[in-house]
Write an enzyme that holds these catalytic residues in place. Structure first.
Site, PDB file in Angstrom:
ATOM      1  N   ARG A  41       0.825  -1.211   0.000  1.00  0.00           N
ATOM      2  CA  ARG A  41       0.000   0.000   0.000  1.00  0.00           C
ATOM      3  C   ARG A  41       0.864   1.268   0.000  1.00  0.00           C
ATOM      4  NH1 ARG A  41      -5.824  -0.369   1.593  1.00  0.00           N
ATOM      5  NH2 ARG A  41      -6.289  -2.550   1.281  1.00  0.00           N
TER       6      ARG A  41
ATOM      7  N   ARG B  73      -3.362   6.815   1.423  1.00  0.00           N
ATOM      8  CA  ARG B  73      -3.803   8.015   2.142  1.00  0.00           C
ATOM      9  C   ARG B  73      -2.775   8.633   3.086  1.00  0.00           C
ATOM     10  NH1 ARG B  73      -9.506   5.533   3.867  1.00  0.00           N
ATOM     11  NH2 ARG B  73      -8.126   3.723   3.888  1.00  0.00           N
TER      12      ARG B  73
ATOM     13  N   ARG C  12      -6.762  11.883  -5.478  1.00  0.00           N
ATOM     14  CA  ARG C  12      -8.053  11.234  -5.265  1.00  0.00           C
ATOM     15  C   ARG C  12      -9.185  12.250  -5.278  1.00  0.00           C
ATOM     16  NH1 ARG C  12     -10.841   7.580  -0.672  1.00  0.00           N
ATOM     17  NH2 ARG C  12     -11.630   9.595  -0.042  1.00  0.00           N
TER      18      ARG C  12
ATOM     19  N   ASP D  50      -7.333  -2.126  -7.065  1.00  0.00           N
ATOM     20  CA  ASP D  50      -7.803  -2.780  -5.843  1.00  0.00           C
ATOM     21  C   ASP D  50      -8.170  -4.217  -6.170  1.00  0.00           C
ATOM     22  OD1 ASP D  50      -8.570  -1.876  -2.941  1.00  0.00           O
ATOM     23  OD2 ASP D  50     -10.029  -3.383  -3.566  1.00  0.00           O
TER      24      ASP D  50
ATOM     25  N   TYR E  40     -15.483 -11.091   0.480  1.00  0.00           N
ATOM     26  CA  TYR E  40     -16.155  -9.816   0.175  1.00  0.00           C
ATOM     27  C   TYR E  40     -17.431 -10.043  -0.646  1.00  0.00           C
ATOM     28  CZ  TYR E  40     -12.085  -7.330   1.959  1.00  0.00           C
ATOM     29  OH  TYR E  40     -11.097  -6.844   2.783  1.00  0.00           O
TER      30      TYR E  40
HETATM   31  O1  1CP Z   1       0.208   0.965  -3.332  1.00  0.00           O
HETATM   32  C1  1CP Z   1      -0.588   0.047  -3.229  1.00  0.00           C
HETATM   33  O2  1CP Z   1      -0.295  -1.058  -2.746  1.00  0.00           O
HETATM   34  C2  1CP Z   1      -1.951   0.370  -3.701  1.00  0.00           C
HETATM   35  C3  1CP Z   1      -2.729  -0.628  -4.426  1.00  0.00           C
HETATM   36  C4  1CP Z   1      -3.717  -1.415  -3.549  1.00  0.00           C
HETATM   37  C5  1CP Z   1      -3.669  -2.781  -3.272  1.00  0.00           C
HETATM   38  C6  1CP Z   1      -2.555  -3.748  -3.621  1.00  0.00           C
HETATM   39  C7  1CP Z   1      -4.911  -0.906  -2.966  1.00  0.00           C
HETATM   40  C8  1CP Z   1      -5.373   0.487  -3.000  1.00  0.00           C
HETATM   41  N1  1CP Z   1      -5.594  -1.960  -2.421  1.00  0.00           N
HETATM   42  C9  1CP Z   1      -4.865  -3.103  -2.568  1.00  0.00           C
HETATM   43  C10 1CP Z   1      -5.227  -4.463  -2.175  1.00  0.00           C
HETATM   44  C11 1CP Z   1      -6.380  -4.693  -1.275  1.00  0.00           C
HETATM   45  N2  1CP Z   1      -7.606  -4.077  -1.254  1.00  0.00           N
HETATM   46  C12 1CP Z   1      -6.417  -5.736  -0.326  1.00  0.00           C
HETATM   47  C13 1CP Z   1      -5.307  -6.759  -0.130  1.00  0.00           C
HETATM   48  C14 1CP Z   1      -4.149  -6.215   0.613  1.00  0.00           C
HETATM   49  C15 1CP Z   1      -4.415  -5.895   2.072  1.00  0.00           C
HETATM   50  O3  1CP Z   1      -4.786  -6.801   2.810  1.00  0.00           O
HETATM   51  O4  1CP Z   1      -4.171  -4.738   2.425  1.00  0.00           O
HETATM   52  C16 1CP Z   1      -7.670  -5.701   0.310  1.00  0.00           C
HETATM   53  C17 1CP Z   1      -8.176  -6.618   1.402  1.00  0.00           C
HETATM   54  C18 1CP Z   1      -8.424  -4.648  -0.286  1.00  0.00           C
HETATM   55  C19 1CP Z   1      -9.838  -4.289  -0.001  1.00  0.00           C
HETATM   56  C20 1CP Z   1     -10.028  -2.866   0.334  1.00  0.00           C
HETATM   57  N3  1CP Z   1      -9.720  -1.836  -0.505  1.00  0.00           N
HETATM   58  C21 1CP Z   1     -10.583  -2.297   1.507  1.00  0.00           C
HETATM   59  C22 1CP Z   1     -11.190  -3.063   2.659  1.00  0.00           C
HETATM   60  C23 1CP Z   1     -10.227  -3.539   3.679  1.00  0.00           C
HETATM   61  C24 1CP Z   1     -10.977  -4.305   4.774  1.00  0.00           C
HETATM   62  O5  1CP Z   1     -10.628  -4.070   5.921  1.00  0.00           O
HETATM   63  O6  1CP Z   1     -11.892  -5.107   4.501  1.00  0.00           O
HETATM   64  C25 1CP Z   1     -10.535  -0.899   1.370  1.00  0.00           C
HETATM   65  C26 1CP Z   1     -10.985   0.142   2.347  1.00  0.00           C
HETATM   66  C27 1CP Z   1      -9.972  -0.640   0.078  1.00  0.00           C
HETATM   67  C28 1CP Z   1      -9.766   0.689  -0.535  1.00  0.00           C
HETATM   68  C29 1CP Z   1      -8.388   1.042  -0.943  1.00  0.00           C
HETATM   69  N4  1CP Z   1      -7.633   0.297  -1.829  1.00  0.00           N
HETATM   70  C30 1CP Z   1      -6.427   0.918  -2.054  1.00  0.00           C
HETATM   71  C31 1CP Z   1      -6.431   2.132  -1.274  1.00  0.00           C
HETATM   72  C32 1CP Z   1      -5.314   3.135  -1.260  1.00  0.00           C
HETATM   73  C33 1CP Z   1      -7.652   2.193  -0.587  1.00  0.00           C
HETATM   74  C34 1CP Z   1      -8.133   3.311   0.296  1.00  0.00           C
HETATM   75  C35 1CP Z   1      -9.131   4.062  -0.488  1.00  0.00           C
HETATM   76  C36 1CP Z   1      -9.185   5.523  -0.285  1.00  0.00           C
HETATM   77  O7  1CP Z   1      -8.411   6.277  -0.917  1.00  0.00           O
HETATM   78  O8  1CP Z   1     -10.076   5.932   0.472  1.00  0.00           O
END
Ligand code: 1CP
Length: 371
Positions: free
Chosen positions: A27, A31, A40, A77, A154
């Site tokens: 990640r 943010r 964003r 994502d 999910y």
């Molecule tokens: O730099 C990077 O790594 C960004 C790319 C990336 C990746 C690889 C994002 C952006 N998301 C992910 C993978 C991801 N998404 C996972 C697997 C990795 C992990 O466990 O962290 C999972 C479970 C998600 C699902 C997800 N996406 C959630 C829910 C998490 C939960 O607790 O259930 C959420 C809130 C997101 C949104 C998201 N995805 C990525 C970002 C930067 C964000 C935040 C969104 C925002 O800007 O508000």
């Protein structure tokens, strides 16, 4: 598609010697960076950011412009896949992801769309191509997907969950339905990852964020078996190079040997398993990626440096380590501490590599013995 200026990450994943330990951060675009929040805002919302290749490219490069990172990860994502299968994803402020059409019964499963990576997911493939062009060989680009199990949590729960009751009811009461869903997801993930490789991804990572909520037997049956299928069917070579694949099950420390048996190139390790123990158990079969506790980034720069050193020493000498956090960076992390981390990995691992090549004592797993 030209040559790579920095291929340390790809070499480490193949357990080839490197002059220092490569580093990237799960990640790394997100943010905790003010420039991410600005982009964003320009995009309007998170999914529009993912669906606009130029903006996805911009945020992918933001952490690379700030820190000396050795890999870029596609900004997207894992939930783009269930969205493209027809579940209608929305991100709501404060509540996280929500699906308007979750999958609750066999009829829902049979009604799912099988997306073509270049069609429904074409925006992701365009992002990969745009990012590869913009990187111009600076560092390799990682493509990724969620694991079938993690995507199914999910899809069936309809969003994030704490208890996993719905998906667990499905595996316990209707295991045939669960297997049907997981095998559809595995097929879609294989096409999706192969699409990313064809578009220019140079390494792959499968995020199994929720495999660790399963019992050992259920992990093997409902998560690992589908990741095995992915490893067996994805493209492993492109542009004349190996395309390494990394499997990461959060809280999966007890299953590392079985995960290594998948035939993957590397395993992601979270901070609840020590790298020295992981290495002892998987031997020279796979590289290891990890595993600093992301919460360390909330403490002082000195504490960050100390922990970087401990993680490097825990892995010990020799090839096959990619430095990373054990899970995604917290949004309240201070970017200054990320700079401290990345520079410390470079500093400590370069001097260790020099000491080893001069035949001096290499750092061993001593630190772990006292933990
Ligand atoms: O730099 C990077 O790594 C960004 C790319 C990336 C990746 C690889 C994002 C952006 N998301 C992910 C993978 C991801 N998404 C996972 C697997 C990795 C992990 O466990 O962290 C999972 C479970 C998600 C699902 C997800 N996406 C959630 C829910 C998490 C939960 O607790 O259930 C959420 C809130 C997101 C949104 C998201 N995805 C990525 C970002 C930067 C964000 C935040 C969104 C925002 O800007 O508000």
């Amino acid at each position: 598609m030209g040559t790579l200026d920095n291929d340390l990450f790809l070499r480490a994943l193949l357990r080839l010697p490197t002059e220092r330990t490569p580093v990237w951060i799960m990640r790394q675009a997100g943010r905790y960076l003010r420039e991410y929040k600005a982009t964003r805002t320009r995009a309007g919302d998170f999914m529009s950011l993912c669906k606009t290749p130029e903006l996805a490219c911009e945020v992918t490069l933001q952490p690379l412009d700030r820190f000396n990172l050795d890999a870029a990860i596609l900004f997207s994502d894992i939930l783009t896949v269930p969205d493209a299968m027809g579940m209608e994803l929305r991100f709501t402020e404060g509540e996280g992801p929500l699906f308007d059409k979750p999958v609750r019964c066999r009829a829902d499963i049979e009604a799912l769309n099988i997306p073509d990576p270049e069609d429904e997911l074409g925006y992701v493939m365009d992002a990969v191509r745009t990012i590869r062009t913009a990187l111009d060989g600076r560092v390799p680009l990682i493509g990724f997907s969620g694991s079938p199990w993690t995507l199914a949590t999910y899809a069936v729960e309809g969003g994030s969950t704490r208890d996993f009751n719905r998906i667990k009811s499905m595996i316990f009461d209707c295991p045939d339905d669960a297997h049907r869903l997981l095998s559809l997801l595995a097929d879609v993930v294989v096409d999706y990852l192969n699409g990313q490789v064809a578009a220019g991804a140079q390494a792959l990572m499968v995020f199994d964020t929720w495999g660790g909520v399963l019992s050992p037997r259920d992990y093997s049956e409902f998560s690992l078996s589908y990741m095995n299928k992915i490893v067996a069917n994805v493209t492993r070579e492109a542009e004349g190079r190996r395309v390494p694949i990394i499997l990461f099950t959060k809280n999966g420390g007890q299953w590392l040997e079985a995960m290594a048996d998948s035939g993957c190139d590397a395993l992601g390790i979270d901070w609840t398993t020590s790298l020295s123990e992981a290495r002892r158990r998987v031997g020279d079969r796979v590289a290891l990626q990890g595993n600093m506790d992301p919460a360390i980034l909330l403490s002082s720069p000195d504490r960050v440096r100390q922990e970087v050193k401990a993680v490097l020493e825990s892995y010990g000498s020799g090839p096959g380590h990619v430095f990373n956090l054990g899970h995604g960076i917290h949004q309240s992390a201070d970017p200054e501490n990320v700079a401290v981390l990345v520079d410390a990995v470079r500093e400590f691992s370069e001097s260790a590599a020099r000491a080893t090549s001069r035949g001096l004592t290499a750092p061993g797993p001593l630190v772990d013995a006292v933990r």
